[in-house]
Write a protein that holds these residues in place. Sequence first.
Motif, short mmCIF file in Angstrom:
data_model
loop_
_atom_site.label_atom_id
_atom_site.label_comp_id
_atom_site.label_asym_id
_atom_site.label_seq_id
_atom_site.Cartn_x
_atom_site.Cartn_y
_atom_site.Cartn_z
N VAL A 196 -4.48 -1.72 -7.85
CA VAL A 196 -5.62 -1.05 -7.54
C VAL A 196 -5.54 0.37 -7.41
N PRO A 197 -5.59 1.13 -8.29
CA PRO A 197 -5.61 2.55 -8.29
C PRO A 197 -6.84 3.03 -6.85
N ALA A 198 -6.50 3.91 -6.08
CA ALA A 198 -7.36 4.18 -5.10
C ALA A 198 -7.47 5.54 -4.80
N VAL A 199 -8.66 6.06 -4.31
CA VAL A 199 -8.91 7.69 -4.35
C VAL A 199 -9.70 7.92 -2.91
N GLY A 200 -9.41 9.07 -2.34
CA GLY A 200 -10.43 9.32 -1.16
C GLY A 200 -11.75 9.83 -1.49
N VAL A 201 -12.66 9.53 -0.94
CA VAL A 201 -13.85 10.07 -1.33
C VAL A 201 -14.34 11.39 -0.98
N ASN A 202 -13.43 11.81 -0.10
CA ASN A 202 -13.76 13.22 0.28
C ASN A 202 -12.79 14.31 -0.51
N SER A 203 -12.00 13.55 -1.27
CA SER A 203 -10.79 14.51 -2.24
C SER A 203 -11.24 15.58 -2.99
N LEU A 263 -0.76 -4.21 -5.31
CA LEU A 263 -0.58 -2.90 -5.08
C LEU A 263 -1.83 -2.12 -4.88
N VAL A 264 -2.06 -1.34 -3.92
CA VAL A 264 -3.06 -0.38 -3.87
C VAL A 264 -2.26 0.93 -3.45
N ALA A 265 -2.74 1.70 -4.75
CA ALA A 265 -1.82 2.96 -4.92
C ALA A 265 -2.87 4.15 -4.83
N ILE A 297 6.34 5.87 -5.91
CA ILE A 297 7.12 4.92 -5.52
C ILE A 297 6.93 3.45 -5.75
N ALA A 298 5.81 3.31 -5.54
CA ALA A 298 5.43 1.46 -5.18
C ALA A 298 5.19 1.32 -6.79
N LEU A 299 4.56 2.16 -7.48
CA LEU A 299 4.16 1.95 -8.76
C LEU A 299 5.65 1.78 -9.78
N GLU A 300 6.31 2.58 -9.49
CA GLU A 300 7.87 2.51 -9.98
C GLU A 300 8.36 1.27 -9.62
N TYR A 326 1.01 -1.30 -0.09
CA TYR A 326 -0.06 0.08 -0.17
C TYR A 326 0.91 1.18 0.06
N GLY A 327 0.62 2.19 -0.87
CA GLY A 327 1.31 3.28 -1.09
C GLY A 327 0.33 4.39 -1.21
N SER A 328 0.74 5.55 -0.61
CA SER A 328 -0.03 6.91 -0.59
C SER A 328 0.76 8.17 -0.97
N SER A 329 -0.01 8.94 -2.13
CA SER A 329 0.82 10.18 -2.82
C SER A 329 2.03 9.70 -3.37
#
Length: 269
Positions: A212-219, A113-115, A98-101, A90-93
Amino acid sequence: MLKVPGARLHYELRGTGPLLLVVAGGDGDARANAALADGLADRYTVLTYDRRGLSASTIDDPAQPITLATHAEDVHHLLAALTTEPARVYGSSIGALIALEHLARHPGQVRLLVAHEPPAVQVLPEAERAAADAAQREVEETFAAEGTFAALAKFLVVAGIDPADREEDVVLPRPSRERQANLEFFLTHDAPAVRRHRLDLDALRSAAGRVVPAVGVNSGPIMPYRCGVLLAAELGVPYAGFPGGHNGGVLRPKGFSARLREVLTSEKA
């Protein structure tokens, strides 16, 4: 502590079960996602670490340029030292970038990978990409001219981070010398590296079944949210919504860990 080329990395492990690597966002170190890790430690052995240059992780030659490829190779060495099995990540921002690379370079090390909201500006339409570049440069220029906290204020706007969007028992970190040093390092080295970085989308398409690309529901329509949505479209996979905004893993750790558990235990995982 793990010796890697050009640095020594401090890392922490908690829990039992298969390995789950957490790559923090911003200037986050091994403790930044402690509450999130605690919420997953009953099922996973959660690995967190200080990126090189942050907190207890040291650099042999401070003059050596740091890129996201450098950080991705650090992830490779961490996983190689701690497991022989493909890991969940799991990586954030910046951590997601970095995790995708890392996945593009070492796909055999990753099971899933949850990005979460990677600032992969290359997937944006041209006008949005230009606006994102200008906003990122403004943060860097503000840091050079006015210092850390003025730059941080602009960065929070770019990332759409609302400290009030948090669970009731979450206490915001107090300013400290270590935090200031980490912020200075992030703004000097890592933020410009993010702006310059371009992912190998062809390599990621080949591994799309594990992303799994991920986004914040409040973003809302902030740049990292848009990158997460458009990256999913580039890879031909759905994106997942998570509680809170860009910093949901830190500010809403209970809800976020529950959602991350769902995603990690899905059929795809």
